[in-house]
Enzyme design. Structure first.
Site, PDB file in Angstrom:
ATOM      1  N   ASP A   1       8.164  15.294 -54.467  1.00 15.20           N
ATOM      2  CA  ASP A   1       9.325  16.132 -53.745  1.00 15.20           C
ATOM      3  C   ASP A   1      10.651  15.187 -54.237  1.00 15.20           C
ATOM      4  OD1 ASP A   1       8.812  18.720 -52.946  1.00 15.20           O
ATOM      5  OD2 ASP A   1       7.907  18.093 -51.006  1.00 15.20           O
TER       6      ASP A   1
ATOM      7  N   HIS B   1       7.925   6.286 -68.847  1.00 13.56           N
ATOM      8  CA  HIS B   1       7.953   7.649 -68.534  1.00 13.56           C
ATOM      9  C   HIS B   1       9.414   8.442 -68.395  1.00 13.56           C
ATOM     10  CE1 HIS B   1       3.827   8.007 -67.157  1.00 13.56           C
ATOM     11  NE2 HIS B   1       3.805   6.814 -66.749  1.00 13.56           N
TER      12      HIS B   1
ATOM     13  N   GLY C   1       7.937  25.741 -50.625  1.00 12.42           N
ATOM     14  CA  GLY C   1       8.983  25.470 -51.379  1.00 12.42           C
ATOM     15  C   GLY C   1       9.942  24.527 -50.552  1.00 12.42           C
ATOM     16  N   LYS C   2       9.585  23.821 -49.471  1.00 13.85           N
ATOM     17  CA  LYS C   2      10.385  23.056 -48.645  1.00 13.85           C
ATOM     18  C   LYS C   2      11.141  22.185 -49.435  1.00 13.85           C
ATOM     19  CE  LYS C   2       7.958  21.741 -45.391  1.00 13.85           C
ATOM     20  NZ  LYS C   2       7.137  20.403 -44.967  1.00 13.85           N
TER      21      LYS C   2
ATOM     22  N   GLU D   1      10.403  11.080 -68.596  1.00 14.30           N
ATOM     23  CA  GLU D   1      10.385  12.248 -67.817  1.00 14.30           C
ATOM     24  C   GLU D   1      11.241  12.377 -66.297  1.00 14.30           C
ATOM     25  OE1 GLU D   1       7.612  11.029 -68.779  1.00 14.30           O
ATOM     26  OE2 GLU D   1       5.979  11.086 -67.258  1.00 14.30           O
TER      27      GLU D   1
ATOM     28  N   GLY E   1      -1.693   9.307 -68.034  1.00 13.16           N
ATOM     29  CA  GLY E   1      -3.228   9.546 -67.188  1.00 13.16           C
ATOM     30  C   GLY E   1      -4.163   8.293 -67.155  1.00 13.16           C
TER      31      GLY E   1
ATOM     32  N   CYS F   1       3.511   7.168 -72.004  1.00 14.92           N
ATOM     33  CA  CYS F   1       2.554   6.304 -71.574  1.00 14.92           C
ATOM     34  C   CYS F   1       1.250   6.313 -71.875  1.00 14.92           C
ATOM     35  CB  CYS F   1       2.417   6.507 -70.092  1.00 14.92           C
ATOM     36  SG  CYS F   1       2.184   5.090 -69.138  1.00 14.92           S
TER      37      CYS F   1
HETATM   38  N1  GLN Z   1      -3.828   4.325 -67.981  1.00 13.15           N
HETATM   39  C1  GLN Z   1      -2.859   3.564 -68.864  1.00 13.15           C
HETATM   40  C2  GLN Z   1      -2.444   2.233 -68.272  1.00 13.15           C
HETATM   41  O1  GLN Z   1      -2.690   2.001 -67.179  1.00 13.15           O
HETATM   42  C3  GLN Z   1      -1.642   4.524 -68.836  1.00 13.15           C
HETATM   43  C4  GLN Z   1      -1.104   4.845 -67.601  1.00 13.15           C
HETATM   44  C5  GLN Z   1      -0.245   6.125 -67.524  1.00 13.15           C
HETATM   45  O2  GLN Z   1      -0.280   6.945 -68.678  1.00 13.15           O
HETATM   46  N2  GLN Z   1       0.926   6.281 -66.528  1.00 13.15           N
HETATM   47  O3  GLN Z   1      -1.990   1.534 -68.918  1.00 13.15           O
END
Ligand code: GLN
Length: 535
Positions: A73, A509, A18-19, A511, A356, A383
């Site tokens: 990190d 994203h 946990g550095k 997040e 993903g 995404c």
């Molecule tokens: N694989 C998808 C793309 O390249 C979604 C990428 C992601 O979810 N970060 O557009």
């Protein structure tokens, strides 16, 4: 130019102590004292950045506003100090060597033999000074990835040794974080691994000023005194860091032990008032949360939750804000390809389909979305998750049989998700996606716009594929509305479903922009929709 102070944080005995959290927490303590704080990380691997690494190896790739693919990190740093960092804040061996080799080829070393010392170490030192100067920082915290003794970390530690010698004495401190194992058979906490690790660090010319001992139990004074004696550190500079109920407790825990005060004394000769009231309120809210929201994350790397770290933190931020505890249910997307989604999603309050790459688990994610769309379960697609929402809707609502992303099926009759034109012809994998912050204009009358409460937002991206505008009309006609657009290229950035409690997908994203003290509107909206449905 102001004179920046530097804090170097190294780790010993084992990794994963946990550095990063400790570095981020120290950052918060200094920020609470009104200082302009930055944090950077050295990752001694040869990859130029984390972007090409498998999440199973390395966890999430954190994307900065300026489009760098960095170590996770950096996400902790941003969340704890509430500042957006840049690609400069993550330096790898690959980056340093690329720079040195580029200069050598350009003839910039004037016939010299190019060597680790001084050329590599100079480049490392310059990378530190650059972050300090660009940010006009009072304090720069530098975390060194890995553990002391790793071969690949040596040039970084040598650079730090040189750096400390070049700076005035009270301008730098070295903090070493180790593990004190507890042997249940003899009931003893053992300091020997720490002694060895400090010995190794000192053999490289770095004497630690502060030693932090990670431990499951609070350590007795004699243990700390022993470490102080053997490692040549003042007894008041040895701290035990026990496991915390949550990562957001760590700054307060360290402050209580006097870590902030001691660092200030070492760097500035005296302490200043620390205003941690906002952080205190956050932690109290987290501790007093009541009621649970059950959120399923349907993903590909669910065996390693670090692969979705920022998603989990964003869920926490929004939950803390709403005064509830999140319970995260990890669902392997592949399972939903053959099994009934009701088995896994039947009793959850909300679903997130995260980002993903690649085909594995895609059809499972699509089945999950059919289920949550038809059953009115609040759903957020991130995404790839948004792309799956579009594919699912095209197939099952618009009647576009075989609709797909050309990432998964090049011959699909309906490429509703397709390569962005600027991505065609790119074959290099490193740093070539659509990366970082782009402005998204929000569409009037949408739930998304209402949640954000502004006309436009800048959100972070990491993708090659995008909503195909050829299908925009038919998809919108059937009720999946475009809620945000990147105007310069007319790219669809957010979609939302009509007549559903919450069914929103973003090409970006969100997040990465969520912070504990400023939770993200889309995550707040998700939790809000869940709570409304529960009552
Ligand atoms: N694989 C998808 C793309 O390249 C979604 C990428 C992601 O979810 N970060 O557009």
């Amino acid at each position: 130019m102001k004179s920046t102070k530097y804090i170097f944080i190294t780790g010993g005995v084992v990794s994963s102590l946990g550095k990063g959290i400790v570095a981020a927490s120290i950052g918060r303590l200094l920020k609470a004292r009104g200082l302009n704080v930055g944090i950077m990380k050295f990752d001694p691997y040869i990859n130029v950045d984390a972007g090409t690494m498998n999440p199973y190896q390395h966890g999430e790739v954190f994307v900065t506003m300026d489009g760098a693919e960095t170590d996770l990190d950096l996400g902790h740093y941003e969340r704890f100090i509430g500042v957006d960092l840049s690609g400069l804040n993550n330096v790898t061996t690959g980056k340093i060597y690329s720079e040195v080799i580029r200069k050598e080829r350009a003839g910039e070393f004037l016939g010299a033999t190019v060597q680790v010392i001084p050329h590599i170490t100079d480049t490392i030192k310059n990378s530190i000074r650059k972050v300090a100067t660009v940010g006009n920082l009072d304090v720069l915290i530098v975390e060194v990835g890995g553990t002391v003794g790793d071969i690949e970390g040596l040039p970084f530690l040598e650079a730090i040794r040189q750096f400390r010698r070049e700076e005035p004495r009270n301008n730098t401190i070295s903090i070493h974080l180790t593990l004190v194992p507890f042997l249940s058979t003899t009931g003893e906490a053992k300091t020997k691994p720490t002694q060895h690790s400090v010995k190794e660090l000192r053999s490289l010319g770095i004497q630690p000023d502060v030693i932090m001992l990670r431990s499951h139990i609070a350590l007795p004074a004699e243990i700390k005194e022993k470490v102080a004696l053997f490692c040549d550190v003042r007894p008041e500079a040895v701290f035990d860091v026990v496991d915390a109920p949550s990562i957001y407790h760590v700054p307060l825990m360290l402050e209580k032990k006097g870590v902030g005060r001691l660092i200030m004394k070492y760097l500035y000769g005296e302490d200043r008032h620390a205003n941690l009231s906002d952080w205190q309120a956050l932690v109290e809210r987290e501790d007093n949360a009541s009621g649970t929201v059950k959120i399923a994350i349907v993903g590909k790397y669910v065996e390693l939750p670090d692969a979705y770290l920022s998603v989990v933190e964003a869920i926490k931020h929004a939950s803390i804000h709403h005064g509830v505890k999140p319970e995260i249910i990890w669902v392997q997307a592949e399972k939903l390809e053959t099994e009934d989604p009701a088995r896994y999603l039947g009793d959850v309050d909300g679903v997130i389909i995260p980002g993903g790459f690649g085909t594995r688990g895609i059809e499972g994610k699509i089945n999950a979305l059919t289920y949550t769309r038809e059953h009115g379960i609040p759903t957020l697609g991130l995404c790839l998750g948004m792309q799956c929402m579009v594919i699912e809707f095209a197939r099952n609502v618009c009647g576009l049989e075989g609709a797909n992303s050309s990432e998964f099926d090049e011959k699909t009759p309906h490429p509703v998700i397709d390569l962005i034109p600027e991505q065609r012809g790119i074959s290099d994998k490193g740093g070539t996606m659509r990366l970082g912050g782009y402005t998204c204009n929000l569409v009037e009358g949408t739930k998304v716009k209402e949640l954000y409460g502004t006309d436009s937002v800048v959100e972070r991206h990491r993708h090659r594929y995008e909503f195909n505008n050829d299908y925009r009309e038919i998809i919108e006609e059937h009720g999946l509305k475009v809620a945000g657009v990147y105007l310069p290229m007319n790219l669809v950035e957010v979609v939302e479903l009509e007549n559903h409690p919450f069914y929103i997908g973003s090409q970006f994203h969100p997040e990465f922009n969520s912070k504990p003290l400023s939770p993200h509107p889309l995550f707040l909206g998700l939790i809000d929709a869940i709570l409304k449905q529960k009552t």
